[in-house]
Design a protein around this motif. Structure first.
Motif: not given
Lengths: 248, 667, 221
Positions: A102, A166-167, A170, A177, A215, A221-222, A224-225
């Motif tokens: 990450w 999410c991080v 983004c 998120l 944001c 984010c959503y 890939e969540c």
């Protein structure tokens, strides 16, 4: 099948890392992605090299430990799963797979693919709780009725596993998120109302302090969540934050 | 003289806990500030204990090997948590929960502990709801319940298939509140590697910082071990990859007795092993057995054809299928307790009726449930003369609503659609009922050292009922330990801070260092996993679902040999300072290699079958477990004497005054 | 802590200034579009806007401040957001999870900023010089010919069109996004999102139409 892996190797937090290339043979479609890395590591150890370090624990998609950026996407090419739930049948013989940690200022690399996500813990510590004593003198559970829809919605927000995808996804490395999911869980329940203002102000403040970006509603984010935490949570935290700011 | 003294208070069963709380010593709030407590493990048992102790005013230090307390393996519990709330008005009561748990445990647990567990169970739900745990609710806004295997009431509270996650996040939130107040210091990515005993009392731990590799000394007035179970001694289990016995084993070596190590729960509904690369097993919730029917082919040739992929299960006619649980246990059918279901599956597979390429799987079939629900739905929707396809479609919808996420998970792993073809399942190691021996106060045989949750030998006897592990973890942490520990700490109010400069700390640190150095400097040729896998094979084949004296003796010898080989030939790359996951694993496997032997030794000495412990020599003509209450109605607590083979047995006799001891029957 | 330093507050300020500019854009479009329908109406409205004291000395400065704020804040946010990821990925597939428009607001925004420079140079600066430096007589009929004259050059029309295409992208993400930022998420959200997407396309396309209309209209037939 055979794969070419390009893996980020970095000795420690201070060292400069780089992508190294490895070959793995005998990859079976039924293997999980992490089991494929186990095979690589077994090879490396037998050949006297240092194995690749990566975070993992439950290997069933719930602990949130695993955290790999695979071919430019958190948790790889499929939606709604974690890296440990990704199976090698999603790849083809001869593929090249790039594996990175990450990337975020708030998630510094510890070693190889392992990053430090304690920033998430500190956000939670800033207010992600209801201040109730655990002494057992609370009122009967059923004396706090909660509308089923609210309870279900709160549950959905609460299923966040804190993996950090999410991080990672983004472009701003924003933690909205994650933070919004926790704020939402309590904002939706009557038990959480009393401390709602303080909670959202403190948690957002801590989030900013950790160095996450803002944001800009790209929605990455959503997508890939792994737990499908919805963008409504972000609208809700914005609303809660404004409300709390106005009320002072 | 034996140190086994359970400290159970006197008086009638239902008054014991209240009376005990009234009788024990308390520490006044001002003094609590001067007392430090270490909690190792931050799952349900450790997290809840840490939060409550900090709230009471103690200075708490928590340790976990994960990068966050929230990732402890309690997070993976799916089904639910039991509590005798009787919200459904179906006749549930503290006594009934107590009774079910004792019976489910095959009459091998301590009556008083189990009663207390049932008693505080209701508080847990109140507590968790107040903390904002989003349990499932009905439309009226009140809490919903579901039923679980082995009982006759609906007392299981749940949050979809993620109850463990929600409860752990609740405990983690309670911890966070105390961290924010400065009452808890949380040490993540830290592993406890030894217990420090000063003047006979537990006074601290030696821990390794898994990021920097530093060996640290931490002192306290009491140490709580809440580090979970040891199922990973089998290599393959539903435990997390990092779950380990190290903390428990270290205190065992320092004087804590290890109780009933052979009591292991093998969960019947897990996804079968797919190949040698397999690193862990995935559980499919027990709730699936409510609607799934378990079967294998009746004829061996059909089984072989299926194994070779020449025949599809859906092609097999109804009369050629053997629904063996329904056949053997007509009254409980597919809902027999876990141990019974697991053994029955193994029996069929061993007889050659397994249904995957390794011959180690049975079918869990939803076809008839799909048709049943489909018909119901058609009726409700007033569809006249629905076609079979329509019924199937409606039925699949109904099944999806109930088990959607589990079916998805299955398909993800196995790459087969369980709506269209039966699931394949096989038993896997899931939970260990055995663990550190504790008295009524949850204190081990080392003064000042406590054990909670799965780490202790617990309240589940020889078999645990579904949805009871979460209950026990939280009961211990929120409601039992924080009170009972005060009784011990009341003597420590004038002790003052414990110095980490004491020679005992120095000595313990030196030993830890030497052992780690030995591992990294070993220069062997085989990886840690290589040894772990071999240990797992021995355990599974000879100390697994069914055991016999000869196999156990062989296992003991083989484990001893393997342990020697490990220390001669293990290769741990990298260094001690800095992150080194192989070194972490090596330390854990080294401990498993010792525990495994004690495990087999315990299984060998227990000449009876009870709960999860099945000895082939002790079974009825129909193949059911045969208990020997006359000779084995005791807790086997082992004292360490240098090596596992020299461990000394201490017996805590079990007395049942409030419950009639019967043979478990699910026929 | 507080409104200035918090990431959410900055985003809300960004959203509010953006919404303000969206409203201005609608008004600007309405007047421009009148040039296609009736040159007289266009002249009349332009004259009003150019001479009314309230518009000139109250609304105009607010608008200019709004534009400056939106751009400065946008650039500050971009810099801060970039700082949140010190080491970038070697391989990053943003297209797999988000739209180009949402990821590149800074690019569309800077193009629009460049266009605004041109636009000010073309219209606003001469207008100010005409009115306040040279102090010419107000003349109601001059606006339409001036407008048409500006759309004579194909290069200028091309740049104009390019800027408006990027404005489509900018609005496509930004307009809807501002509601999310202000916490607006309820049963009307879907309708609002639909409206914002329509607006994002319709208004810039309308501007492009006006430009092309005047450009081609004055070519020798």
């Amino acid at each position: 099948m055979k794969l070419t892996l390009k893996i980020w190797r970095q000795k420690n937090a201070q060292a400069k890392g780089s992508l190294e290339t490895y070959q793995v043979n005998d990859v079976d479609g039924d293997m999980s992605f992490l089991e494929m890395l186990d095979v690589l590591n077994a090879d490396l150890i037998e050949n006297g090299q240092d194995p690749v370090e990566f975070d993992h624990d439950c290997r069933e998609g719930i602990c949130g430990s695993c955290s790999l950026q695979i071919n430019g996407r958190p948790h790889g090419p499929k939606r709604h799963i974690t890296t440990c739930q990704l199976h090698m049948r999603s790849f083809n013989d001869g593929d090249t797979v790039v594996i990175e940690p990450w990337r975020a200022k708030a998630f510094p690399v510890i070693k190889d693919l392992v990053v430090d996500r304690t920033a998430f813990d500190r956000i939670q510590q800033a207010g992600g709780y209801i201040s109730v004593n655990t002494s057992g003198n609370t009122i009967d559970a059923n004396s706090i009725p909660v509308e089923k829809d609210d309870a279900d919605e709160a549950f959905n927000s609460a299923t966040c596993i804190g993996c950090g995808a999410c991080v990672a996804a983004c472009k701003n490395a924003s933690a909205m998120l994650f933070t919004s999911a926790k704020v939402s869980q309590f904002a939706l329940l009557p038990q959480g109302e009393v401390e709602a203002s303080r909670r959202v102000l403190n948690m957002v403040n801590q989030m900013d302090k950790e160095g996450f970006g803002a944001c800009s509603n790209t929605g990455a984010c959503y997508i890939e969540c792994p737990k499908d935490i919805s963008l409504e949570n972000i609208a809700r935290i914005n609303r809660e934050y404004l409300k709390a700011s106005v009320e002072g | 003289m034996s140190k086994i003294e359970s400290h159970v208070p006197s008086g009638p069963l239902s008054d014991k806990w209240t009376k005990h709380k009234n009788d024990i010593n308390l520490v006044n709030p001002a003094n609590k500030r001067n007392i430090d407590v270490i909690v190792v493990g931050t799952g349900l048992a450790g997290g809840s204990a840490a939060a409550t102790l900090a709230e009471l005013g103690y200075n708490v230090k928590t340790f976990c090997y994960q990068d966050s307390p929230r990732r402890a393996h309690s997070i993976a519990a799916q089904g639910g948590i039991n509590a005798a709330k009787n919200y459904q008005g179906d006749g549930d009561s503290t006594y009934r929960l107590f009774y079910d748990t004792i019976k489910g445990g095959d009459y091998r647990s301590r009556e008083e502990n189990v009663y207390r567990l049932a008693e505080v169970s209701a508080n847990i739900i109140d507590q968790c709801v107040a903390q904002g745990v989003p349990f499932a609710r009905e439309y009226g806004g009140l809490l919903d319940n579901r039923s679980f295997g082995g009982v006759l009431v609906s007392r299981t509270f749940y949050a979809k298939g993620q109850t463990g996650q929600q409860l752990l996040l609740g405990a983690y939130a309670a911890m966070n509140r105390q961290i924010n107040r400065g009452k808890i210091q949380s040490f993540t990515r830290h592993e406890m590697l030894d217990l420090v005993i000063v003047d006979g009392k537990a006074r601290g731990i030696i821990a390794r910082n898994l990021v920097t590799g530093e060996i640290e000394r931490h002192s306290a007035h009491a140490v709580v071990i809440a580090s979970g179970g040891y199922g990973n001694v089998f290599y393959l289990s539903t435990n997390a990859m990092g779950s380990n016995v190290t903390a428990s084993w270290k205190i065992h070596k320092r004087g804590a007795y290890f109780a009933n190590p052979c009591y292991t729960q093998i969960h019947p509904t897990c996804i079968p092993v797919s190949g040698d690369h397999q690193s862990k097993l995935t559980l499919m919730s027990e709730s699936l057995r409510n609607d799934g029917r378990i079967w294998v082919p009746k004829k061996k040739e059909d089984a072989e054809a299926i194994q070779q992929g020449k025949l599809k299960p859906t092609q097999l006619k109804e009369e050629d299928r053997d629904y063996y649980l329904e056949r053997r246990y007509p009254s409980f059918g597919n809902l027999v307790p876990r141990d019974v279901a697991s053994r029955a599956a193994k029996e069929r597979c061993d007889a050659g009726f397994g249904v995957n390429k390794t011959g180690e799987a049975v079918f869990l079939d939803f076809a008839s449930a799909i048709m049943r629900y489909g018909k119901e739905a058609a009726e409700i929707q007033k569809i006249e003369n629905p076609s079979e396809d329509k019924i199937r479609e409606l039925g699949e919808k109904a099944i999806e609503n109930k088990y959607g996420n589990l079916f998805q998970m299955y398909e993800q792993i196995v790459d087969e659609n369980p709506y269209k073809t039966p699931m394949k399942i096989y038993p896997a190691v899931h939970y260990t009922m055995g663990g550190i021996w504790v008295d009524y106060n949850l204190q081990t045989t080392i003064p000042g050292c406590y054990a909670t949750g799965e780490a202790n030998f617990s309240d589940h006897g020889a078999n645990r009922l579904g949805a009871s592990a979460l209950m026990q973890g939280l009961a211990d942490g929120y409601f039992v330990l924080p009170y009972t520990i005060g009784d011990y700490l009341a003597d420590d109010i004038r002790t003052g801070a414990i110095s980490t400069e004491l020679p005992e700390f120095e000595q313990a640190e030196r030993e830890v260092r030497e052992r780690l150095q030995k591992l990294v400097n070993n220069n062997g040729t085989k990886s840690v996993d290589h040894f772990h896998k071999r240990l797992g094979k021995i355990m599974w084949n000879k100390v697994g679902m069914s055991r016999n004296a000869q196999g156990l003796q062989e296992a003991i010898a083989e484990i001893q040999e393997l342990r020697e080989e490990f220390w001669e030939n293990v290769r741990v790359p990298g260094e001690m300072d800095g992150m080194n996951q192989e070194l972490e694993k090596a330390g854990r496997v080294a401990d498993f290699l010792e525990l495994g032997e004690l495990f087999a030794k315990d299984a060998l000495h227990r000449n009876e079958s009870c709960g999860g412990h099945f000895r082939e020599e002790y079974q009825t003509e129909e193949g059911e477990a045969l208990r020997d209450d006359e000779n084995f109605m005791y807790v086997a607590a082992w004292e360490y004497k240098g090596t596992p083979s020299e461990a000394v047995l201490h017996k805590e006799e079990l007395n049942y005054e409030n419950i009639e001891v019967k043979t478990r029957s699910y026929k | 802590m507080g409104i200035v330093s918090s990431s959410i507050a900055r985003k809300v300020a960004m959203a509010l200034s953006g919404l303000f500019l969206v409203v201005f854009l609608a008004q600007h479009f309405t007047i421009n579009f009148s040039s296609v329908v009736s040159p007289d109406t266009f002249n009349e409205w332009s004259h009003f806007m150019g001479t009314n004291g309230l518009v000139q000395f109250a609304l105009q400065p607010v608008l200019i401040l709004g534009i400056i704020f939106h751009f400065v804040m946008g650039i500050i946010l971009e810099i801060k957001n970039n700082r949140a990821r010190v080491h970038s990925y070697k391989k990053y597939r943003g297209s797999a999870n988000s739209s180009w428009a949402s990821r590149n607001m800074i690019i569309s925004g800077l193009v629009i900023l460049a266009f605004l420079g041109l636009h000010f140079y073309d219209f606003w600066v001469p207008e100010i010089i005409y009115k306040y430096v040279d102090v010419n007589e107000a003349m109601e009929s001059r606006y339409y010919p001036e407008l048409v004259h500006k759309f004579e050059s194909p290069v200028r029309v091309g740049l104009y069109c390019l800027a408006f295409v990027l404005l489509i992208f900018h609005l496509w993400h930004g307009f809807a996004s501002s509601f999310q930022t202000m916490g607006w998420n309820n049963k009307y959200s879907k309708a609002i999102k639909g409206f914002t997407k329509f607006y994002a396309v319709a208004i810039p396309v309308g501007f492009i139409f006006i430009a092309l209309y005047h450009h081609f209209n004055q070519l020798p037939h």
